[in-house]
Design a protein around this motif. Structure first.
Motif, PDB file in Angstrom:
ATOM      1  N   LEU A   1       5.836 -11.516  -5.124  1.00 41.86           N
ATOM      2  CA  LEU A   1       5.037 -10.979  -6.230  1.00 41.86           C
ATOM      3  C   LEU A   1       4.669  -9.517  -6.003  1.00 41.86           C
ATOM      4  O   LEU A   1       4.717  -8.704  -6.924  1.00 41.86           O
ATOM      5  CB  LEU A   1       3.759 -11.802  -6.413  1.00 41.86           C
ATOM      6  CG  LEU A   1       3.931 -13.204  -6.950  1.00 41.86           C
ATOM      7  CD1 LEU A   1       2.587 -13.932  -6.980  1.00 41.86           C
ATOM      8  CD2 LEU A   1       4.566 -13.194  -8.316  1.00 41.86           C
ATOM      9  N   TRP A   2       4.322  -9.184  -4.763  1.00 37.62           N
ATOM     10  CA  TRP A   2       3.969  -7.794  -4.427  1.00 37.62           C
ATOM     11  C   TRP A   2       5.181  -6.875  -4.638  1.00 37.62           C
ATOM     12  O   TRP A   2       5.063  -5.810  -5.240  1.00 37.62           O
ATOM     13  CB  TRP A   2       3.468  -7.718  -2.989  1.00 37.62           C
ATOM     14  CG  TRP A   2       3.185  -6.342  -2.505  1.00 37.62           C
ATOM     15  CD1 TRP A   2       3.852  -5.674  -1.529  1.00 37.62           C
ATOM     16  CD2 TRP A   2       2.166  -5.446  -2.957  1.00 37.62           C
ATOM     17  NE1 TRP A   2       3.315  -4.414  -1.342  1.00 37.62           N
ATOM     18  CE2 TRP A   2       2.268  -4.257  -2.210  1.00 37.62           C
ATOM     19  CE3 TRP A   2       1.173  -5.534  -3.928  1.00 37.62           C
ATOM     20  CZ2 TRP A   2       1.426  -3.169  -2.412  1.00 37.62           C
ATOM     21  CZ3 TRP A   2       0.333  -4.445  -4.118  1.00 37.62           C
ATOM     22  CH2 TRP A   2       0.464  -3.281  -3.360  1.00 37.62           C
ATOM     23  N   ALA A   3       6.354  -7.298  -4.174  1.00 32.78           N
ATOM     24  CA  ALA A   3       7.562  -6.489  -4.333  1.00 32.78           C
ATOM     25  C   ALA A   3       7.918  -6.329  -5.811  1.00 32.78           C
ATOM     26  O   ALA A   3       8.316  -5.242  -6.253  1.00 32.78           O
ATOM     27  CB  ALA A   3       8.721  -7.120  -3.571  1.00 32.78           C
ATOM     28  N   GLU A   4       7.754  -7.385  -6.581  1.00 31.09           N
ATOM     29  CA  GLU A   4       8.054  -7.316  -8.017  1.00 31.09           C
ATOM     30  C   GLU A   4       7.063  -6.386  -8.719  1.00 31.09           C
ATOM     31  O   GLU A   4       7.445  -5.585  -9.564  1.00 31.09           O
ATOM     32  CB  GLU A   4       8.007  -8.718  -8.635  1.00 31.09           C
ATOM     33  CG  GLU A   4       8.399  -8.772 -10.079  1.00 31.09           C
ATOM     34  CD  GLU A   4       9.844  -8.413 -10.358  1.00 31.09           C
ATOM     35  OE1 GLU A   4      10.139  -7.968 -11.481  1.00 31.09           O
ATOM     36  OE2 GLU A   4      10.698  -8.573  -9.464  1.00 31.09           O
TER      37      GLU A   4
ATOM     38  N   SER B   1       2.957   1.764   6.715  1.00 34.63           N
ATOM     39  CA  SER B   1       4.268   1.257   7.131  1.00 34.63           C
ATOM     40  C   SER B   1       4.533  -0.165   6.642  1.00 34.63           C
ATOM     41  O   SER B   1       5.649  -0.661   6.769  1.00 34.63           O
ATOM     42  CB  SER B   1       4.413   1.320   8.654  1.00 34.63           C
ATOM     43  OG  SER B   1       3.563   0.366   9.260  1.00 34.63           O
ATOM     44  N   THR B   2       3.525  -0.809   6.059  1.00 32.84           N
ATOM     45  CA  THR B   2       3.710  -2.185   5.587  1.00 32.84           C
ATOM     46  C   THR B   2       3.734  -2.310   4.068  1.00 32.84           C
ATOM     47  O   THR B   2       3.940  -3.395   3.552  1.00 32.84           O
ATOM     48  CB  THR B   2       2.593  -3.097   6.118  1.00 32.84           C
ATOM     49  OG1 THR B   2       1.348  -2.685   5.556  1.00 32.84           O
ATOM     50  CG2 THR B   2       2.517  -3.076   7.623  1.00 32.84           C
ATOM     51  N   LEU B   3       3.521  -1.229   3.357  1.00 30.13           N
ATOM     52  CA  LEU B   3       3.410  -1.315   1.902  1.00 30.13           C
ATOM     53  C   LEU B   3       4.739  -1.584   1.196  1.00 30.13           C
ATOM     54  O   LEU B   3       4.753  -2.163   0.118  1.00 30.13           O
ATOM     55  CB  LEU B   3       2.774  -0.035   1.342  1.00 30.13           C
ATOM     56  CG  LEU B   3       1.301   0.160   1.690  1.00 30.13           C
ATOM     57  CD1 LEU B   3       0.805   1.496   1.152  1.00 30.13           C
ATOM     58  CD2 LEU B   3       0.453  -0.980   1.166  1.00 30.13           C
ATOM     59  N   ASN B   4       5.837  -1.184   1.786  1.00 31.40           N
ATOM     60  CA  ASN B   4       7.146  -1.371   1.156  1.00 31.40           C
ATOM     61  C   ASN B   4       7.918  -2.446   1.910  1.00 31.40           C
ATOM     62  O   ASN B   4       8.263  -2.276   3.080  1.00 31.40           O
ATOM     63  CB  ASN B   4       7.921  -0.058   1.155  1.00 31.40           C
ATOM     64  CG  ASN B   4       9.217  -0.147   0.382  1.00 31.40           C
ATOM     65  OD1 ASN B   4       9.811  -1.211   0.248  1.00 31.40           O
ATOM     66  ND2 ASN B   4       9.659   0.984  -0.121  1.00 31.40           N
ATOM     67  N   ALA B   5       8.210  -3.555   1.230  1.00 28.60           N
ATOM     68  CA  ALA B   5       8.914  -4.677   1.861  1.00 28.60           C
ATOM     69  C   ALA B   5      10.302  -4.262   2.370  1.00 28.60           C
ATOM     70  O   ALA B   5      10.768  -4.786   3.374  1.00 28.60           O
ATOM     71  CB  ALA B   5       9.042  -5.835   0.876  1.00 28.60           C
TER      72      ALA B   5
ATOM     73  N   VAL C   1      14.453  -7.780   1.112  1.00 26.06           N
ATOM     74  CA  VAL C   1      14.968  -7.354  -0.186  1.00 26.06           C
ATOM     75  C   VAL C   1      14.992  -8.585  -1.078  1.00 26.06           C
ATOM     76  O   VAL C   1      15.536  -9.624  -0.702  1.00 26.06           O
ATOM     77  CB  VAL C   1      16.392  -6.761  -0.066  1.00 26.06           C
ATOM     78  CG1 VAL C   1      16.910  -6.352  -1.433  1.00 26.06           C
ATOM     79  CG2 VAL C   1      16.396  -5.587   0.887  1.00 26.06           C
ATOM     80  N   TYR C   2      14.373  -8.468  -2.235  1.00 31.41           N
ATOM     81  CA  TYR C   2      14.320  -9.583  -3.168  1.00 31.41           C
ATOM     82  C   TYR C   2      15.177  -9.263  -4.384  1.00 31.41           C
ATOM     83  O   TYR C   2      15.079  -8.169  -4.936  1.00 31.41           O
ATOM     84  CB  TYR C   2      12.878  -9.823  -3.633  1.00 31.41           C
ATOM     85  CG  TYR C   2      11.934 -10.150  -2.511  1.00 31.41           C
ATOM     86  CD1 TYR C   2      11.845 -11.440  -2.018  1.00 31.41           C
ATOM     87  CD2 TYR C   2      11.140  -9.167  -1.934  1.00 31.41           C
ATOM     88  CE1 TYR C   2      10.983 -11.751  -0.982  1.00 31.41           C
ATOM     89  CE2 TYR C   2      10.263  -9.470  -0.904  1.00 31.41           C
ATOM     90  CZ  TYR C   2      10.194 -10.758  -0.436  1.00 31.41           C
ATOM     91  OH  TYR C   2       9.344 -11.061   0.587  1.00 31.41           O
ATOM     92  N   PRO C   3      16.003 -10.219  -4.821  1.00 36.97           N
ATOM     93  CA  PRO C   3      16.763  -9.971  -6.050  1.00 36.97           C
ATOM     94  C   PRO C   3      15.798  -9.911  -7.227  1.00 36.97           C
ATOM     95  O   PRO C   3      14.744 -10.548  -7.202  1.00 36.97           O
ATOM     96  CB  PRO C   3      17.688 -11.185  -6.152  1.00 36.97           C
ATOM     97  CG  PRO C   3      17.021 -12.248  -5.347  1.00 36.97           C
ATOM     98  CD  PRO C   3      16.237 -11.543  -4.276  1.00 36.97           C
TER      99      PRO C   3
ATOM    100  N   HIS D   1       2.926 -17.543   1.476  1.00 37.17           N
ATOM    101  CA  HIS D   1       2.917 -16.113   1.801  1.00 37.17           C
ATOM    102  C   HIS D   1       4.222 -15.423   1.404  1.00 37.17           C
ATOM    103  O   HIS D   1       4.204 -14.258   1.003  1.00 37.17           O
ATOM    104  CB  HIS D   1       2.585 -15.895   3.279  1.00 37.17           C
ATOM    105  CG  HIS D   1       1.130 -16.088   3.549  1.00 37.17           C
ATOM    106  ND1 HIS D   1       0.209 -15.091   3.320  1.00 37.17           N
ATOM    107  CD2 HIS D   1       0.444 -17.170   3.966  1.00 37.17           C
ATOM    108  CE1 HIS D   1      -0.995 -15.558   3.604  1.00 37.17           C
ATOM    109  NE2 HIS D   1      -0.887 -16.817   3.995  1.00 37.17           N
ATOM    110  N   ALA D   2       5.330 -16.129   1.488  1.00 39.84           N
ATOM    111  CA  ALA D   2       6.603 -15.554   1.038  1.00 39.84           C
ATOM    112  C   ALA D   2       6.544 -15.275  -0.469  1.00 39.84           C
ATOM    113  O   ALA D   2       7.037 -14.249  -0.941  1.00 39.84           O
ATOM    114  CB  ALA D   2       7.761 -16.492   1.359  1.00 39.84           C
ATOM    115  N   PHE D   3       5.914 -16.171  -1.215  1.00 42.14           N
ATOM    116  CA  PHE D   3       5.806 -15.969  -2.655  1.00 42.14           C
ATOM    117  C   PHE D   3       4.875 -14.796  -2.967  1.00 42.14           C
ATOM    118  O   PHE D   3       5.153 -13.996  -3.868  1.00 42.14           O
ATOM    119  CB  PHE D   3       5.314 -17.243  -3.351  1.00 42.14           C
ATOM    120  CG  PHE D   3       5.326 -17.139  -4.842  1.00 42.14           C
ATOM    121  CD1 PHE D   3       6.523 -16.989  -5.536  1.00 42.14           C
ATOM    122  CD2 PHE D   3       4.155 -17.165  -5.565  1.00 42.14           C
ATOM    123  CE1 PHE D   3       6.551 -16.870  -6.912  1.00 42.14           C
ATOM    124  CE2 PHE D   3       4.164 -17.046  -6.940  1.00 42.14           C
ATOM    125  CZ  PHE D   3       5.365 -16.909  -7.616  1.00 42.14           C
TER     126      PHE D   3
END
Length: 79
Positions: free
Chosen positions: A26-29, A58-62, A68-70, A20-22
């Motif tokens: 992927l969603w954030a990227e 309220s959940t669409l943006n990590a 925060v993902y590099p 789920h973290a991955f």
């Protein structure tokens, strides 16, 4: 042969957390690469997500959730 934990226990399975973290990464990227579509959702973004009491919007943006993902370039530095 690998098998996921039985369904009632999968939320306590560390491999489930990694999976789920991955998906979140992927969603954030995808959002970063497609800013005009980043908050696209087929349905009402004002709907509440039970039992959490938060809206879909309220959940669409990590970032709003504190994640925060590099940026990943697809290449490795090779240490």
């Amino acid at each position: 042969m690998f098998r996921w934990s039985p369904r009632p226990y999968s939320t306590n399975d560390p491999l489930d957390w990694v999976h789920h973290a991955f998906i979140d990464l992927l969603w954030a990227e995808w959002q970063a690469r497609n800013p005009s579509l980043a908050n696209t959702y087929k349905g009402s973004t004002h709907s509440l997500l039970p039992p959490f009491g938060v809206t879909v919007a309220s959940t669409l943006n990590a970032r709003t959730l504190g994640y925060v993902y590099p940026r990943w370039s697809g290449s490795s530095s090779g240490a």
